[in-house]
Design a protein around this motif. Structure first.
Motif, PDB file in Angstrom:
ATOM      1  N   ASN A  59     -47.770  89.469 -25.923  1.00 55.10           N
ATOM      2  CA  ASN A  59     -47.522  88.606 -24.115  1.00 55.10           C
ATOM      3  C   ASN A  59     -46.916  87.252 -23.748  1.00 55.10           C
ATOM      4  O   ASN A  59     -47.440  86.399 -24.505  1.00 55.10           O
ATOM      5  N   LEU A  60     -46.269  87.122 -23.159  1.00 52.31           N
ATOM      6  CA  LEU A  60     -45.798  85.658 -22.267  1.00 52.31           C
ATOM      7  C   LEU A  60     -45.732  86.035 -21.135  1.00 52.31           C
ATOM      8  O   LEU A  60     -45.974  86.877 -20.329  1.00 52.31           O
ATOM      9  N   THR A  61     -46.207  84.983 -21.065  1.00 56.08           N
ATOM     10  CA  THR A  61     -46.614  84.431 -18.673  1.00 56.08           C
ATOM     11  C   THR A  61     -45.731  83.594 -19.147  1.00 56.08           C
ATOM     12  O   THR A  61     -45.669  82.576 -18.922  1.00 56.08           O
ATOM     13  N   LEU A  62     -44.693  83.513 -17.823  1.00 56.84           N
ATOM     14  CA  LEU A  62     -43.799  82.026 -17.156  1.00 56.84           C
ATOM     15  C   LEU A  62     -44.491  81.273 -16.255  1.00 56.84           C
ATOM     16  O   LEU A  62     -45.159  81.955 -15.214  1.00 56.84           O
ATOM     17  N   LEU A  63     -45.029  80.015 -16.421  1.00 60.40           N
ATOM     18  CA  LEU A  63     -45.506  79.112 -15.232  1.00 60.40           C
ATOM     19  C   LEU A  63     -44.901  78.112 -14.942  1.00 60.40           C
ATOM     20  O   LEU A  63     -43.748  77.794 -15.492  1.00 60.40           O
ATOM     21  N   VAL A  64     -44.471  78.225 -13.269  1.00 57.54           N
ATOM     22  CA  VAL A  64     -44.150  77.151 -12.756  1.00 57.54           C
ATOM     23  C   VAL A  64     -44.878  76.374 -11.923  1.00 57.54           C
ATOM     24  O   VAL A  64     -45.163  76.962 -11.075  1.00 57.54           O
ATOM     25  N   ARG A  65     -44.440  75.296 -11.943  1.00 55.68           N
ATOM     26  CA  ARG A  65     -45.105  73.956 -10.317  1.00 55.68           C
ATOM     27  C   ARG A  65     -43.540  73.727 -10.275  1.00 55.68           C
ATOM     28  O   ARG A  65     -42.932  73.436 -10.483  1.00 55.68           O
ATOM     29  N   ALA A 119     -66.578  81.304 -33.763  1.00 55.98           N
ATOM     30  CA  ALA A 119     -65.881  81.909 -33.144  1.00 55.98           C
ATOM     31  C   ALA A 119     -65.360  80.812 -31.608  1.00 55.98           C
ATOM     32  O   ALA A 119     -65.992  79.726 -31.530  1.00 55.98           O
ATOM     33  N   GLY A 120     -64.540  80.949 -31.469  1.00 54.12           N
ATOM     34  CA  GLY A 120     -63.253  79.796 -30.784  1.00 54.12           C
ATOM     35  C   GLY A 120     -62.540  80.717 -29.809  1.00 54.12           C
ATOM     36  O   GLY A 120     -62.539  82.344 -30.419  1.00 54.12           O
ATOM     37  N   ASN A 121     -61.769  80.128 -29.123  1.00 56.30           N
ATOM     38  CA  ASN A 121     -61.046  80.738 -28.324  1.00 56.30           C
ATOM     39  C   ASN A 121     -59.679  79.879 -28.398  1.00 56.30           C
ATOM     40  O   ASN A 121     -59.621  78.400 -28.769  1.00 56.30           O
ATOM     41  N   GLY A 122     -58.589  80.882 -27.998  1.00 57.19           N
ATOM     42  CA  GLY A 122     -57.068  80.034 -28.218  1.00 57.19           C
ATOM     43  C   GLY A 122     -56.469  80.961 -27.103  1.00 57.19           C
ATOM     44  O   GLY A 122     -55.924  81.385 -26.108  1.00 57.19           O
ATOM     45  N   ASN A 123     -54.847  79.873 -27.058  1.00 58.98           N
ATOM     46  CA  ASN A 123     -53.607  80.496 -26.362  1.00 58.98           C
ATOM     47  C   ASN A 123     -52.726  79.996 -27.301  1.00 58.98           C
ATOM     48  O   ASN A 123     -53.128  78.920 -27.942  1.00 58.98           O
ATOM     49  N   VAL A 124     -51.643  80.534 -26.751  1.00 58.81           N
ATOM     50  CA  VAL A 124     -50.036  80.108 -27.793  1.00 58.81           C
ATOM     51  C   VAL A 124     -49.328  79.215 -26.513  1.00 58.81           C
ATOM     52  O   VAL A 124     -48.845  80.547 -26.025  1.00 58.81           O
ATOM     53  N   VAL A 125     -48.899  78.167 -26.199  1.00 56.57           N
ATOM     54  CA  VAL A 125     -48.430  78.277 -25.228  1.00 56.57           C
ATOM     55  C   VAL A 125     -47.117  77.213 -25.557  1.00 56.57           C
ATOM     56  O   VAL A 125     -46.648  76.942 -26.867  1.00 56.57           O
ATOM     57  N   ALA A 126     -45.623  76.934 -24.904  1.00 60.78           N
ATOM     58  CA  ALA A 126     -44.757  76.466 -25.096  1.00 60.78           C
ATOM     59  C   ALA A 126     -45.179  75.009 -24.415  1.00 60.78           C
ATOM     60  O   ALA A 126     -45.852  74.390 -23.791  1.00 60.78           O
ATOM     61  N   PRO A 127     -44.089  74.324 -25.185  1.00 59.39           N
ATOM     62  CA  PRO A 127     -43.424  73.028 -24.811  1.00 59.39           C
ATOM     63  C   PRO A 127     -43.609  72.644 -22.945  1.00 59.39           C
ATOM     64  O   PRO A 127     -43.322  73.985 -22.320  1.00 59.39           O
ATOM     65  N   GLY A 128     -44.949  71.512 -22.727  1.00 54.60           N
ATOM     66  CA  GLY A 128     -45.048  71.518 -21.175  1.00 54.60           C
ATOM     67  C   GLY A 128     -46.047  72.173 -20.690  1.00 54.60           C
ATOM     68  O   GLY A 128     -46.145  71.845 -18.929  1.00 54.60           O
ATOM     69  N   ILE A 179     -43.186  87.902 -18.468  1.00 57.90           N
ATOM     70  CA  ILE A 179     -42.054  87.560 -19.111  1.00 57.90           C
ATOM     71  C   ILE A 179     -41.819  89.073 -19.567  1.00 57.90           C
ATOM     72  O   ILE A 179     -42.654  89.417 -20.884  1.00 57.90           O
ATOM     73  N   ASP A 180     -40.220  89.693 -19.854  1.00 56.94           N
ATOM     74  CA  ASP A 180     -39.995  90.528 -21.656  1.00 56.94           C
ATOM     75  C   ASP A 180     -39.456  90.125 -21.722  1.00 56.94           C
ATOM     76  O   ASP A 180     -38.042  90.702 -21.840  1.00 56.94           O
ATOM     77  N   ALA A 181     -39.200  89.217 -23.016  1.00 60.29           N
ATOM     78  CA  ALA A 181     -38.119  88.781 -23.267  1.00 60.29           C
ATOM     79  C   ALA A 181     -37.821  90.002 -24.246  1.00 60.29           C
ATOM     80  O   ALA A 181     -36.729  89.153 -25.393  1.00 60.29           O
ATOM     81  N   ALA A 220     -36.270  83.105 -24.979  1.00 61.81           N
ATOM     82  CA  ALA A 220     -37.869  82.241 -24.180  1.00 61.81           C
ATOM     83  C   ALA A 220     -37.186  81.361 -23.540  1.00 61.81           C
ATOM     84  O   ALA A 220     -37.882  80.194 -22.573  1.00 61.81           O
ATOM     85  N   ARG A 221     -36.792  80.107 -24.555  1.00 67.12           N
ATOM     86  CA  ARG A 221     -36.498  78.692 -24.819  1.00 67.12           C
ATOM     87  C   ARG A 221     -35.265  79.135 -23.660  1.00 67.12           C
ATOM     88  O   ARG A 221     -35.402  77.957 -22.598  1.00 67.12           O
ATOM     89  N   GLU A 222     -34.234  80.288 -23.112  1.00 68.81           N
ATOM     90  CA  GLU A 222     -33.219  80.059 -22.281  1.00 68.81           C
ATOM     91  C   GLU A 222     -33.365  80.214 -21.287  1.00 68.81           C
ATOM     92  O   GLU A 222     -33.739  79.679 -20.417  1.00 68.81           O
ATOM     93  N   VAL A 223     -35.214  81.047 -20.515  1.00 71.24           N
ATOM     94  CA  VAL A 223     -35.767  81.558 -19.901  1.00 71.24           C
ATOM     95  C   VAL A 223     -36.010  79.788 -19.260  1.00 71.24           C
ATOM     96  O   VAL A 223     -35.746  79.528 -17.984  1.00 71.24           O
TER      97      VAL A 223
END
Lengths: 108, 892
Positions: free
Chosen positions: B716-722, B614-623, B549-551, B565-568
């Motif tokens: 960077n943002l990626t949309l995930l849809v189930r 050293a760890g790894n992480g991710n930035v995510v939206a609710p859900g 997504i290019d927000a 992003a929230r609107e999407v």
């Protein structure tokens, strides 16, 4: 017969060339002639003689021809070629130099 | 002239061989007769004279042999003889020849195939790249592993480029080429595009086939250079090789760019992926989903870098140079830099991006070598077995005047002939194997270009491999056979056979051991693939579509982007068929990584110190967790109330919880996360989730931290849809997004399963090849074990027959023979198990999800080997006891 092992490398070729310098001979004749020339000191084994004859022929110093022997057997006679005669001259000269040097060294 | 005479006689010898042989024969016969004549004259009887003459002459055949040896071309002559004799022998024992040649073909073929694949993966195709040995790859190190790269940030690239003293032409491009759409008359065409800094082609020393390539003078500032370079393949495929395309404008992901040139045919850039088009870095925010913020973010990473060593600079100097730059950057931007240090390695088209591939290749090389060793052991075993059967022949030949060296030469010629046949078969087999591999590759979502042609180097390697193998496996039996003692062997066979028996037993043991290792390793890989491709990667990729997504287009500021992003998300969630949707800065198993450093508040928290984990992480939206069906173990998911002004919160994986609070409830505890956009801030843990495999090489031990989108604004943002019913909701999602006022772009909707499949490709290919090589190894081992045991049994036929004749029960005899063979197999299995365990440990980092001593694999490998050994001795033993005693005794 006792000296068969001490035939120096290279002397056999020279002896064969020398044996053939007086005329053509078959293999056995070459062997007998060498025995005669060296007063029985050298007896050439067939296992050395025939490879040497063939090697000298390959080198172009000997030529061979099938002829009748004294007993009317067909035998392969070897004779010196022109190159063979030249080689005999050179080898004799070299042998004399070596022999002279060796004699001098041993008498010194 | 002596030389001319020599050449003349060489020709004569070769052309008139028969005539010369006859001459020699007659000459010697005449000599014998003349000698005999002499003896007769001396008083011998004719018979005695003849005997004496023959005795004086010595062996006639031996003299002939000596004469032949001094003749010009003697070597050629005897080699020809040996080859003819060898061919005759091989034709007389077709089963032996077939078994040996087949073993060798498989062994040599496997090595040739692996070498071919390795060459194409690990070496730059030299096409249009000048001096590839001076190129290096740059990234950040990979969790302390000796191979592999984490991507770096764009500022890393700019800093290195500005500060380096040992490198020139430092370039950057994203970790993976991207799917792009090019508009054409008949709709959109999907192409693979690489986004590169404009000095990319200059760094490689590449020149255009038509038009020109990017010039380092062209700006990488966003929007500055709307240009594109086409690959030769793409130009031919889609533009009919029309040179007029240069100067034309095409639309890439809706943005107009001008085609300025075409690369030379075969040019592949620095990646193994078949790239169709290159666009400059100045287009990255337009043609990919990258946000402009990504170009400034020091956190995370998305580019791999490369460069050319300056003249005179060594790799070691460049590594030291980068370490210095890394140190000063950490001082200037505390807490903002990626926790892993820079890494620099000689450039390869593959190893940097896919450490697994390099490792798998090493493994394949090892496996293929093992196959070849087994094949050689097979042939050596067969040769030794046969040599003992030929003891009589060898002794006879020695007796009639053959020299030992001549016999050894003869046996080696036989072996070399076998290997020549094997090598020819091997090359054919390698072609078939690489073709098979190529037929597996097109199933991948990303086109991969490998030049799997067998070139002369491969053929040369194969041939030298065959020669070395032939000498190794042929010399031992040859020396063995030529040592034969004439009198004892001719008198009776079988004496002194115990040494030979010991040697053969050693071969059986070695063969079983090696085969077991091979079967075991092949099995481990197949199991690892099973585990890796099973849905239990900790999340469920089925039914999930993902879209970049290019927000940011048309909006300014983080708050505005978050609103978009929230609107999407709201709109997408209302699309029919969608059961849940979320966003994340990274996808699991997509070869992306956000390196972070973790410390507990109160600990000395200077970044880069040993206190930092050293760890790894991710930035995510609710859900996010419900969309990927990752179980939340304790605590809660992020909600829309976790906004910028609210307390900073995080959700951690179980491994992180164990690492920092081994015996406490992690909920409510605080953690400092460096490398995110809130360096130094203490963040409260609100939940613990089950760990997932976020990268292919995850061992489940790296602490993982999820941060909420609303507090961390990732680049960077990626949309995930189930979607619920397995129907694709791509069009609905696209429509929903297109309807938005700010019109963000959804770029390339694809299924998460495809993304995961790409990640698992190296493992899949590796397992395919390792599996088939393992199978081949089992077959070879079976042939070898069977051949050797069968031969051993056949040597005991007389003994078995006598035992039977004397009234021994057949069952007893069979047990006796089998016990011997099985005890050898057991020893082999034990050695094989030890070696297999070592191999398993070495490979443990590739074997995600299974123990390196995986019991099912271990047990089945051992059972398989035992079964083959049993079959290898039961069948010939049964045959032996059925043979009538009289037949067996006569046969000896």
């Amino acid at each position: 017969m006792t000296q068969r092992a001490s035939l120096l490398q290279g002397t056999l070729d020279l002896l064969i060339l020398k044996a053939l310098s007086t005329g053509e001979l078959h293999g056995l004749g070459v062997s007998r002639r060498i025995e005669q020339m060296t007063g029985g000191t050298f007896a050439v084994q067939p296992g050395s003689l025939f490879p040497a004859l063939h090697r000298l022929e390959e080198s172009g110093w000997l030529a061979s021809e099938w002829e009748a022997s004294e007993n009317n057997r067909r035998a392969k006679y070897y004779k010196l070629t022109k190159a063979g005669k030249r080689q005999l001259g050179e080898a004799t000269e070299q042998w004399n130099r070596v022999a002279l040097a060796m004699t001098k060294a041993l008498e010194a | 002239m002596a030389i001319r005479a020599r050449v003349a006689s060489l020709i004569r010898n070769l052309t008139r061989r028969q005539r010369i042989e006859r001459d020699l024969d007659e000459e010697l016969r005449a000599t014998v007769e003349m000698l005999a004549d002499e003896k007769v004259r001396a008083g011998f009887t004719p018979d005695a004279a003849r005997c004496a003459a023959l005795a004086e002459l010595g062996g006639v055949e031996s003299i002939k042999e000596q004469v032949r040896d001094v003749r010009a071309g003697a070597v050629l002559d005897t080699v020809g003889q040996d080859v003819r004799y060898a061919i005759r022998l091989l034709r007389r024992y077709p089963l032996f020849a077939l078994t040996a040649a087949l073993s060798l073909a498989v062994g040599i073929g496997a090595n040739t195939a692996v070498f071919t694949i390795g060459k194409s993966l690990l070496r730059f195709s030299p096409v249009a790249v000048s001096d590839p040995d001076r190129l290096v790859d740059i990234g950040r190190s990979f969790d302390g592993l000796p191979i592999g790269f984490n991507p770096g940030s764009y500022p890393d690239y700019l800093d290195i480029r500005r500060r380096t003293t040992t490198l020139e032409h430092v370039y950057a491009h994203p970790l993976f080429p991207k799917d792009m759409r090019v508009e054409s008359a008949d709709g959109n065409e999907k192409v693979v595009g690489d986004v590169v800094t404009t000095n990319y082609f200059a760094a490689l020393g590449a020149h255009a086939a038509i038009g020109r390539l990017f010039s380092p003078d062209e700006s990488d500032a966003q929007g500055a250079s709307p240009l594109a370079v086409l690959s030769h393949r793409y130009w031919v495929r889609s533009f009919n090789a029309d040179p007029g395309i240069v100067g034309q404008t095409i639309r890439v992901n809706r943005y107009p760019v001008t085609v300025i040139g075409v690369t030379p045919e075969g040019f592949q850039g620095t990646t193994v992926v078949a790239v169709d088009m290159w666009v400059p870095m100045s287009m990255v925010t337009f043609v990919t989903g990258a946000a402009p913020a990504q170009l400034d973010a020091r956190q995370g990473g998305w580019v791999v870098m490369g460069a050319r060593l300056k003249p005179g600079a060594s790799v070691q100097q460049a590594v030291a140079d980068l370490a210095g730059i890394d140190r000063s950057l950490r001082q200037e931007y505390p807490g903002q830099q990626h926790p892993q240090p820079f890494r620099l390695l000689p450039a390869t088209p593959m190893a940097d991006k896919m450490p697994l591939a390099a490792a798998a290749l090493l493994l394949l090389g090892a496996v293929a070598s093992t196959v070849l060793v087994i094949a050689c052991a097979n042939v050596a075993g067969l040769l030794i077995a046969r040599a003992s059967g030929r003891g009589r022949e060898m002794a006879l030949r020695l007796a009639v005047g053959a020299s030992r060296s001549r016999l050894i030469r003869q046996l080696l010629t036989e072996t070399l002939l076998l290997f020549a046949i094997g090598a020819a078969g091997g090359i054919a087999l390698a072609r078939a194997m690489t073709t098979a591999l190529m037929s597996v590759l097109p199933a991948l979502p990303i086109p991969v270009h490998l030049s799997l042609t067998l070139d002369w180097r491969v053929v040369a390697l194969t041939c030298s491999l065959a020669c070395v193998a032939a000498l190794l496996s042929g010399l031992a039996p040859a020396l063995h056979a030529s040592r034969a003692d004439v009198s004892t062997v001719l008198k009776e066979e079988g004496q002194g056979a115990s040494a030979r028996l010991r040697m053969r037993s050693a071969f059986v043991v070695a063969q079983v051991a090696l085969s077991l290792v091979l079967v075991f390793v092949g099995g481990l890989f197949t199991r690892a693939l099973q585990v890796a491709s099973s849905t239990d990667a900790g999340f469920d990729a089925r039914g999930v579509d993902v879209a970049s997504i290019d927000a940011s287009s048309g909006v300014d500021g983080n708050a505005a982007r978050l609103n978009v992003a929230r609107e999407v998300l709201e709109r997408v969630r209302s699309v029919p068929g969608v059961t849940s949707a979320s966003m994340a800065s990274m996808l699991p198993l997509a070869n992306e990584s956000m390196g972070i450093g973790l410390t507990l508040p109160g600990a000395v928290s200077a970044p880069g110190t040993s206190e930092e984990v050293a760890g790894n992480g991710n930035v995510v939206a609710p859900g996010y967790f419900s969309t990927l069906q990752i179980p939340i173990v304790v605590g809660r998911d992020f909600t829309d109330r976790d906004v910028a002004g609210a307390p900073l919160v995080a959700i951690v994986g179980e491994a992180a919880a164990r690492r920092f609070w081994p015996s406490e409830d992690p909920i409510g505890k605080r953690l400092i996360v460096n490398g995110g956009s809130r360096p130094g801030a203490a963040i409260q843990v609100i939940g613990v989730v089950r760990d997932i495999r976020s990268r292919v090489l995850d061992f489940g031990t790296v602490p993982f931290v999820y941060l909420p989108l609303s507090q961390h604004d990732p680049a960077n943002l990626t949309l995930l849809v189930r979607s619920g019913n397995g129907r694709s909701v791509a069009s609905g999602v696209r429509a929903a997004i297109a309807g938005l006022r700010t019109s963000p772009q959804a770029i390339s909707i694809q299924s998460l399963e495809d993304v995961v499949a790409v990640a698992l490709t190296p493992q899949r290919v590796g397992a395919f090849v390792a599996g088939s090589l393992g199978l081949v190894g089992v077959l070879l081992a079976a042939i070898g074990i069977y051949g050797v045991t069968a031969y051993t049994v056949s040597r005991r036929t007389r003994e078995i027959a006598i035992r039977c004749a004397l009234g021994a029960h057949r069952g007893t005899v069979v047990r006796l023979v089998i016990r011997h063979a099985l005890s050898l197999t057991a020893v082999g299995c034990v050695i094989g198990l030890v070696l297999g365990a070592i191999a398993g440990q070495v490979l443990s980092m590739l074997l995600v999800g299974i123990s390196p001593l995986d019991p099912p694999t271990l047990v089945s490998a051992v059972l398989l080997c035992l079964f083959i050994a049993l079959a290898g001795c039961v069948v010939p033993t049964m045959r032996a006891v059925r043979v009538a005693a009289s037949d067996a005794l006569r046969a000896e």
